[in-house]
Design a protein around this motif. Structure first.
Motif, PDB file in Angstrom:
ATOM      1  N   ALA B  25     115.806 -38.948  53.073  1.00  0.00           N
ATOM      2  CA  ALA B  25     114.920 -38.314  54.044  1.00  0.00           C
ATOM      3  C   ALA B  25     113.544 -38.057  53.449  1.00  0.00           C
ATOM      4  O   ALA B  25     112.513 -38.312  54.101  1.00  0.00           O
ATOM      5  CB  ALA B  25     115.544 -37.007  54.539  1.00  0.00           C
ATOM      6  N   ALA B  26     113.510 -37.576  52.217  1.00  0.00           N
ATOM      7  CA  ALA B  26     112.213 -37.270  51.598  1.00  0.00           C
ATOM      8  C   ALA B  26     111.373 -38.530  51.458  1.00  0.00           C
ATOM      9  O   ALA B  26     110.161 -38.524  51.735  1.00  0.00           O
ATOM     10  CB  ALA B  26     112.428 -36.606  50.232  1.00  0.00           C
ATOM     11  N   ALA B  27     112.015 -39.614  51.039  1.00  0.00           N
ATOM     12  CA  ALA B  27     111.263 -40.870  50.903  1.00  0.00           C
ATOM     13  C   ALA B  27     110.725 -41.323  52.255  1.00  0.00           C
ATOM     14  O   ALA B  27     109.579 -41.788  52.365  1.00  0.00           O
ATOM     15  CB  ALA B  27     112.167 -41.940  50.283  1.00  0.00           C
ATOM     16  N   ALA B  28     111.540 -41.176  53.297  1.00  0.00           N
ATOM     17  CA  ALA B  28     111.111 -41.610  54.631  1.00  0.00           C
ATOM     18  C   ALA B  28     109.984 -40.729  55.164  1.00  0.00           C
ATOM     19  O   ALA B  28     109.031 -41.215  55.778  1.00  0.00           O
ATOM     20  CB  ALA B  28     112.304 -41.590  55.582  1.00  0.00           C
ATOM     21  N   VAL B  29     110.098 -39.421  54.916  1.00  0.00           N
ATOM     22  CA  VAL B  29     109.050 -38.508  55.380  1.00  0.00           C
ATOM     23  C   VAL B  29     107.734 -38.834  54.660  1.00  0.00           C
ATOM     24  O   VAL B  29     106.663 -38.912  55.283  1.00  0.00           O
ATOM     25  CB  VAL B  29     109.453 -37.038  55.130  1.00  0.00           C
ATOM     26  N   ARG B  30     107.803 -39.073  53.348  1.00  0.00           N
ATOM     27  CA  ARG B  30     106.579 -39.422  52.599  1.00  0.00           C
ATOM     28  C   ARG B  30     105.991 -40.741  53.093  1.00  0.00           C
ATOM     29  O   ARG B  30     104.770 -40.880  53.242  1.00  0.00           O
ATOM     30  CB  ARG B  30     106.886 -39.527  51.105  1.00  0.00           C
ATOM     31  N   ALA B  31     106.852 -41.695  53.358  1.00  0.00           N
ATOM     32  CA  ALA B  31     106.353 -42.989  53.840  1.00  0.00           C
ATOM     33  C   ALA B  31     105.694 -42.838  55.208  1.00  0.00           C
ATOM     34  O   ALA B  31     104.630 -43.419  55.475  1.00  0.00           O
ATOM     35  CB  ALA B  31     107.504 -43.999  53.897  1.00  0.00           C
ATOM     36  N   ALA B  32     106.322 -42.057  56.090  1.00  0.00           N
ATOM     37  CA  ALA B  32     105.738 -41.858  57.424  1.00  0.00           C
ATOM     38  C   ALA B  32     104.404 -41.130  57.311  1.00  0.00           C
ATOM     39  O   ALA B  32     103.420 -41.498  57.973  1.00  0.00           O
ATOM     40  CB  ALA B  32     106.717 -41.085  58.306  1.00  0.00           C
ATOM     41  N   LEU B  76     108.369 -30.291  51.971  1.00  0.00           N
ATOM     42  CA  LEU B  76     107.657 -31.521  52.348  1.00  0.00           C
ATOM     43  C   LEU B  76     106.599 -31.239  53.413  1.00  0.00           C
ATOM     44  O   LEU B  76     105.480 -31.757  53.346  1.00  0.00           O
ATOM     45  CB  LEU B  76     108.639 -32.565  52.876  1.00  0.00           C
ATOM     46  N   ALA B  77     106.967 -30.434  54.406  1.00  0.00           N
ATOM     47  CA  ALA B  77     106.014 -30.105  55.468  1.00  0.00           C
ATOM     48  C   ALA B  77     104.792 -29.414  54.885  1.00  0.00           C
ATOM     49  O   ALA B  77     103.647 -29.712  55.263  1.00  0.00           O
ATOM     50  CB  ALA B  77     106.694 -29.227  56.521  1.00  0.00           C
ATOM     51  N   ALA B  78     105.028 -28.490  53.946  1.00  0.00           N
ATOM     52  CA  ALA B  78     103.921 -27.759  53.344  1.00  0.00           C
ATOM     53  C   ALA B  78     103.070 -28.673  52.473  1.00  0.00           C
ATOM     54  O   ALA B  78     101.836 -28.692  52.573  1.00  0.00           O
ATOM     55  CB  ALA B  78     104.472 -26.591  52.519  1.00  0.00           C
ATOM     56  N   ASP B  81     101.335 -31.214  54.721  1.00  0.00           N
ATOM     57  CA  ASP B  81     100.671 -30.589  55.869  1.00  0.00           C
ATOM     58  C   ASP B  81     101.039 -31.297  57.175  1.00  0.00           C
ATOM     59  O   ASP B  81     100.169 -31.729  57.948  1.00  0.00           O
ATOM     60  CB  ASP B  81      99.145 -30.560  55.669  1.00  0.00           C
ATOM     61  N   ILE B  82     102.329 -31.407  57.380  1.00  0.00           N
ATOM     62  CA  ILE B  82     102.847 -32.027  58.593  1.00  0.00           C
ATOM     63  C   ILE B  82     103.949 -31.127  59.179  1.00  0.00           C
ATOM     64  O   ILE B  82     104.254 -30.072  58.627  1.00  0.00           O
ATOM     65  CB  ILE B  82     103.441 -33.428  58.314  1.00  0.00           C
ATOM     66  N   VAL B  83     104.495 -31.563  60.290  1.00  0.00           N
ATOM     67  CA  VAL B  83     105.689 -30.932  60.861  1.00  0.00           C
ATOM     68  C   VAL B  83     106.882 -31.831  60.564  1.00  0.00           C
ATOM     69  O   VAL B  83     106.798 -33.055  60.735  1.00  0.00           O
ATOM     70  CB  VAL B  83     105.537 -30.738  62.385  1.00  0.00           C
ATOM     71  N   VAL B  84     107.974 -31.231  60.115  1.00  0.00           N
ATOM     72  CA  VAL B  84     109.228 -31.959  59.915  1.00  0.00           C
ATOM     73  C   VAL B  84     110.307 -31.315  60.782  1.00  0.00           C
ATOM     74  O   VAL B  84     110.460 -30.086  60.772  1.00  0.00           O
ATOM     75  CB  VAL B  84     109.675 -31.948  58.437  1.00  0.00           C
ATOM     76  N   VAL B  85     111.003 -32.154  61.527  1.00  0.00           N
ATOM     77  CA  VAL B  85     112.128 -31.717  62.355  1.00  0.00           C
ATOM     78  C   VAL B  85     113.343 -32.529  61.931  1.00  0.00           C
ATOM     79  O   VAL B  85     113.256 -33.760  61.833  1.00  0.00           O
ATOM     80  CB  VAL B  85     111.849 -31.963  63.855  1.00  0.00           C
TER      81      VAL B  85
END
Lengths: 292, 292
Positions: B25-32, B76-78, B81-85
């Motif tokens: 998940a972390a890798a995907a969030v960073r990639a997005a 990750l959100a912090a 500076d994004i929103v993660v759901v």
């Protein structure tokens, strides 16, 4: 489980020529019955046409629930021993106009529905209905009825499922809007979702023939309780029929899995919906979030 | 009107390996985020997997709302500076398990949602939520959250529109069912209809990787307030991203025509819905028909 043949007759309607429209409808109903239809759905305002300039013009083509259009469809239902559902311009006993639909079977008129959600200029012409959608038991199944924009309110549609409807019959005049080339009309997408969400059949009958610049989607469709089209959607605003054999009793089974049931799984205590003022700009209320 | 980039990260989740799943998940969030995403949606039960044998097994992978999964996504959100759901297996303070989702932004956890409509064997594992869906204002827009089967209750979805949500974020694990070859998954059809009916954006994030024979639709999608997909639906249960730029402010305009508004046109006084018992066989109540 017995089969009911359901037909949507997508008619070419002529604005302001009820005699011609009744003749067109009668021919289509006879033809559908000749193909085995037990339940025939006609468009919204099928006797009068739609694009009235003003209330005065609409009033010229308005009829009572014992007028020539309702009598004609009830007579066809009796003669052919079928159900006929269709839309007409109603003048109530109090003189107000309604965008109404009738459901008739061999015993006569079974229900009248006055469209409860009015579209655009209809608000200048008609008084909205103030009743839940009718649901009646017939020889061919338990049938509900509503008109066009009523379908865009899932809370309203939910009621017919709760009341045990197997098939929702919906006369429509779906106005055409632009859409992506490879997409189905959103009106059809909505009908599919409503059918699957409630596990009911839906027969939505659209119309043909431009009126004063108004064009129609022309996407009459019969959808099953999984949400898949059994007939149609028709391919545009020309005369045609969407006809399918439906095991309507399937709609009495609301189970999705051994443990899921689309009605029993509802959580009405969580559906707290305040009335909303005309909301082009929404003022956000307090957040509903759970504090972690 | 500003644009928010919304991404659904359809992940390959490994049952019972939360460390691996958090890393995925972390890798995907960073990639997005690297592709410009402001709001990233992850699947349901993204840290634990789904197909637990029993409650004992589920409990092994359950966490508090301050556990490693929520902390990881909030960090990750912090940082970005994004929103993660995303969805996780929650153990409440009272020891009960919930199929929950978290919404975090740069300030930390903003909302927790406990799935209110449980699917199939989830009823053996989890306690259902007892709250309306959360709706919170963020730097990128006003966001709502619910989980998977919650989406099949239009009364529940309606509330987030009434509460001013612009985008509904929905972690899902959509189980695969057979469908006609040329049809979209009904889950996607429903999301399209819900978006159009409420004039909101919806981002539904599905998942990949079979679990104990359970296969997934793999149809993550971002839909606009007209109901058209802006990204996706993805083409099956493999890892992928549905990413689209959304003018979320469009969802504040509920008008369909000069005279129509999807919320103000509701007729709540006509939506009288009794509770329904488990209804595999419905006993028809009295007909609701209007007497003609």
């Amino acid at each position: 489980m017995s089969e009911a043949v359901v037909a949507c007759c997508q008619l070419e309607i002529v604005l302001g020529d009820p005699d011609a429209n009744r003749a067109t409808a009668a021919a289509a109903v006879r033809a559908a019955a000749g193909r085995g239809a037990h339940i025939v759905v006609l468009p919204e305002l099928a006797s009068s046409g739609y694009a009235f300039t003003d209330q005065r013009e609409a009033r010229r083509f308005a009829e009572s629930t014992n007028g020539p259009t309702v009598r004609s469809w009830a007579a066809l239902a009796a003669e052919l021993d079928i159900v006929v559902v269709g839309g007409f311009c109603e003048q109530g006993a109090d003189g107000r106009l309604h965008n109404s639909a009738v459901l008739a079977d061999c015993s006569g008129v079974r229900a009248i529905h006055r469209k409860a959600h009015l579209w655009d200029r209809e608000k200048l012409l008609f008084a909205p209905g103030d009743r839940p959608p009718p649901v009646v038991s017939t020889a061919f199944g338990r049938l509900a009825m509503m008109v066009c924009y009523d379908l865009e309110f899932p809370e309203y549609v939910r009621q017919v499922a709760v009341a045990g409807a197997e098939l929702l019959c919906a006369p429509t005049n779906w106005p055409a809007f632009p859409r992506p080339d490879d997409e189905r009309p959103m009106e059809v997408v909505r009908v599919q979702a409503l059918a699957a969400t409630n596990r009911i059949f839906i027969a939505a009958c659209d119309r043909a023939r431009e009126e004063r610049g108004a064009q129609w989607v022309g996407a009459s469709v019969v959808v099953d309780p999984d949400g898949w089209p059994l007939a149609g959607p028709l391919d545009g605003p020309v005369a045609g029929v969407a006809l399918a054999s439906c095991r309507l009793g399937l709609a009495r089974d609301k189970r999705l899995t051994e443990r899921n049931d689309v009605l029993a799984d509802r959580r009405p205590e969580l559906y707290r919906l305040p009335a909303v003022a005309r909301a082009s700009a929404i003022t956000p209320p307090d957040a509903l979030s759970t504090s972690p």
